[in-house]
Structures are given as structure tokens and as C-alpha cells.
Design a protein around this motif. Structure first.
Motif, PDB file in Angstrom:
ATOM      1  N   ILE A  31       0.842  -1.197   0.000  1.00 51.54           N
ATOM      2  CA  ILE A  31       0.000   0.000   0.000  1.00 51.54           C
ATOM      3  C   ILE A  31       0.879   1.250   0.000  1.00 51.54           C
ATOM      4  CG2 ILE A  31      -1.840   1.242   1.188  1.00 51.54           C
ATOM      5  CD1 ILE A  31      -2.551  -1.424   2.589  1.00 51.54           C
ATOM      6  N   SER A  44      -2.327   2.150  -3.462  1.00 45.82           N
ATOM      7  CA  SER A  44      -2.330   3.244  -2.495  1.00 45.82           C
ATOM      8  C   SER A  44      -3.613   4.093  -2.486  1.00 45.82           C
ATOM      9  CB  SER A  44      -1.133   4.161  -2.753  1.00 45.82           C
ATOM     10  OG  SER A  44      -1.206   4.695  -4.061  1.00 45.82           O
ATOM     11  N   TYR A 100      -5.761   5.436   0.718  1.00 45.65           N
ATOM     12  CA  TYR A 100      -4.947   5.275   1.919  1.00 45.65           C
ATOM     13  C   TYR A 100      -3.926   6.405   2.021  1.00 45.65           C
ATOM     14  CZ  TYR A 100      -6.470   0.358   1.534  1.00 45.65           C
ATOM     15  OH  TYR A 100      -7.195  -0.797   1.425  1.00 45.65           O
ATOM     16  N   LEU A 155      -1.253   3.970   9.253  1.00 50.64           N
ATOM     17  CA  LEU A 155      -2.013   3.843   8.011  1.00 50.64           C
ATOM     18  C   LEU A 155      -3.414   4.385   8.258  1.00 50.64           C
ATOM     19  CD1 LEU A 155      -2.240   2.647   5.081  1.00 50.64           C
ATOM     20  CD2 LEU A 155      -3.176   0.592   6.180  1.00 50.64           C
ATOM     21  N   LEU A 178      -7.256   5.332   6.642  1.00 49.98           N
ATOM     22  CA  LEU A 178      -8.286   5.274   5.617  1.00 49.98           C
ATOM     23  C   LEU A 178      -9.190   6.471   5.898  1.00 49.98           C
ATOM     24  CD1 LEU A 178      -7.302   2.296   6.310  1.00 49.98           C
ATOM     25  CD2 LEU A 178      -9.439   1.545   5.272  1.00 49.98           C
ATOM     26  N   GLN A 187     -12.197  -1.999   1.138  1.00 48.41           N
ATOM     27  CA  GLN A 187     -11.022  -1.943   1.995  1.00 48.41           C
ATOM     28  C   GLN A 187     -11.105  -2.947   3.145  1.00 48.41           C
ATOM     29  OE1 GLN A 187     -11.219   2.407   2.594  1.00 48.41           O
ATOM     30  NE2 GLN A 187      -9.255   2.561   1.512  1.00 48.41           N
ATOM     31  N   TYR A 195      -4.591  -6.310   7.166  1.00 52.76           N
ATOM     32  CA  TYR A 195      -3.481  -5.398   6.913  1.00 52.76           C
ATOM     33  C   TYR A 195      -2.263  -5.832   7.726  1.00 52.76           C
ATOM     34  CZ  TYR A 195      -6.903  -2.466   4.625  1.00 52.76           C
ATOM     35  OH  TYR A 195      -7.863  -1.998   3.766  1.00 52.76           O
TER      36      TYR A 195
END
Lengths: 112, 114
Positions: B46, B61, B64, B76, B78, B85, B89
Motif C-alpha cells: 500500500i 495506495s 490510503y 495507516l 483510511l 477496503q 493489513y
């Protein structure tokens, strides 16, 4: 398009038996090839790493082989144990680069 | 293994809400990465970081953003979560750019977007 293809997608073996997992890649040039083990619900953990000049690397009952000419690698598990049940991921890296190409993994289930 | 911890380990949220995942490493590794793992796909990058305040995009990417204010922490975010999504992760770190010194993963954060 994924540059790393693994087969089979999954397999079931009996405890004590051997098995071999395959990895074909198109990444070129490449720096090294790794095999990771990922237990369910956990992060991947490195098993072996081979540079393009190495043909084989062992880690206990795990033996990885590499044929850079045909762009193929295999992971052989000897005398499987229940704890070998996991997903095994092939990863190829490019020279001097952070870029890694991951295979989708082979799920191995070892049954008593 | 390198000390990498992720939080939260599990999160359920609704579409449109912001979400932040945290990665903390104790190995003083310069490089840190965020990947997502989806069924049938290999891990996909990502974003990554090559130092404090130095980050760059990976192959997936869009949607994000990341921040790295300290060597040990990589966040990270969102901004507005979508159902696409929903994923697991993984954070990873390495001492060098080419990862030959090793690439060490956290335990993963499972995110569900309803």
C-alpha cells in the motif's frame, strides 16, 4: 498480472508424509527468492532465502530449491507434522529495490 | 523475530468513517511497509516509508494515507473507509532497502467495513 504463481493452491497430507510446493516466477532480474510460512491469524515468518546463485537452502525439515534458468522454485517438507499446517508464500525481490512480488500462497493441511 | 506490534488487531467500522491502524517496531529499522492481504491474492504493498517523514506509494495506495513521525511508528489511515477496503493489513519492517537483511511482519490487523 501476478509475477509469482504458486501451485497447488491447497493440499492435504497425512502426518509423517512429505510434500513439495511449487513456485514459478517471471520477475527478471531478481535478487533473491524467499519462502515464508504463515500460520492462520498470524504474520508471515521467513523460512528460507536464496540468492540467484544458490540452488538449495535448508531450514530443518524445510528444503527450498531454485532453478534460475527456468524461473522455478520448490519447497519440500519432510516428515510433516501437524504444526506444518499453514500457508506457504513464495516471494521474489528485485535487485536493490524494496519491491517484492508475493505469490498467493499454498495452504497445507496436515492430518493425523 | 523483530518486535513489531499492530493495533488494533480487529476492527469493524461503517462505510465512510475514518480508520487509523498503528504499527510500532522496536528494532530501529529504517524501512517500514503496509501491505494488505486478500483471499486469492498475494500481499500487496500500500505504502512504504524509508525514514522519518519519508514515504512513498505502493501498488494499491488509492484511498490510503500514511505518516511516520518517529522511527518506530508507522500509521495507516483510511480517510473514508469503503467495503473494498475490508482486508487483513500487515505492517512490516526491514533494516535495509533491499530487504535482504530480512523483512519482518507484524501479526496483522483485520478490518471489516460494513
Amino acid at each position: 498480472k501476478n509475477q509469482v504463481e504458486q501451485s497447488p493452491q491447497s493440499l492435504i497430507i497425512l502426518e509423517g508424509k512429505n510434500c513439495t510446493l511449487q513456485c514459478n516466477y517471471t520477475v527478471s532480474p531478481f535478487s533473491n527468492l524467499r519462502w515464508y510460512k504463515q500460520d492462520t491469524g498470524r504474520g508471515p515468518v521467513s523460512l528460507t532465502i536464496m540468492t540467484f546463485s544458490e540452488n538449495t537452502k535448508s531450514n530443518g525439515r524445510y528444503t527450498a530449491t531454485l532453478d534460475a534458468d527456468t524461473k522455478q522454485s520448490s519447497l519440500h517438507i519432510t516428515a510433516s507434522q501437524l504444526s506444518d499446517s499453514a500457508s506457504y508464500i513464495c516471494v521474489v525481490s528485485e535487485p536493490n529495490d524494496y519491491k517484492l512480488s508475493f505469490g498467493a500462497g499454498t495452504t497445507v493441511t496436515v492430518r493425523a | 523475530d523483530a518486535g513489531i506490534t499492530q493495533s488494533p488487531r480487529h476492527k469493524v467500522t461503517e462505510t465512510g468513517t475514518p480508520v487509523t491502524l498503528r504499527c510500532h517496531q522496536t528494532e530501529n529499522h529504517r524501512y517500514m511497509y503496509w501491505y494488505r492481504q486478500d483471499p486469492g491474492h498475494g500481499l500487496r504493498l500500500i505504502h512504504y516509508s524509508y525514514g522519518v517523514k519519508d514515504t512513498d506509494k505502493g501498488e494499491v495506495s488509492d484511498g490510503y494515507s500514511v505518516s511516520r513521525s518517529k522511527t518506530e511508528d508507522f500509521l495507516l489511515t483510511l480517510e473514508s473507509a469503503t467495503s473494498s477496503q475490508t482486508s487483513v493489513y500487515f505492517c512490516a519492517s526491514s533494516p535495509g532497502q533491499d530487504t535482504q537483511g530480512g523483512l519482518f511482519f507484524g501479526e496483522g490487523s483485520r478490518l471489516t467495513v460494513l
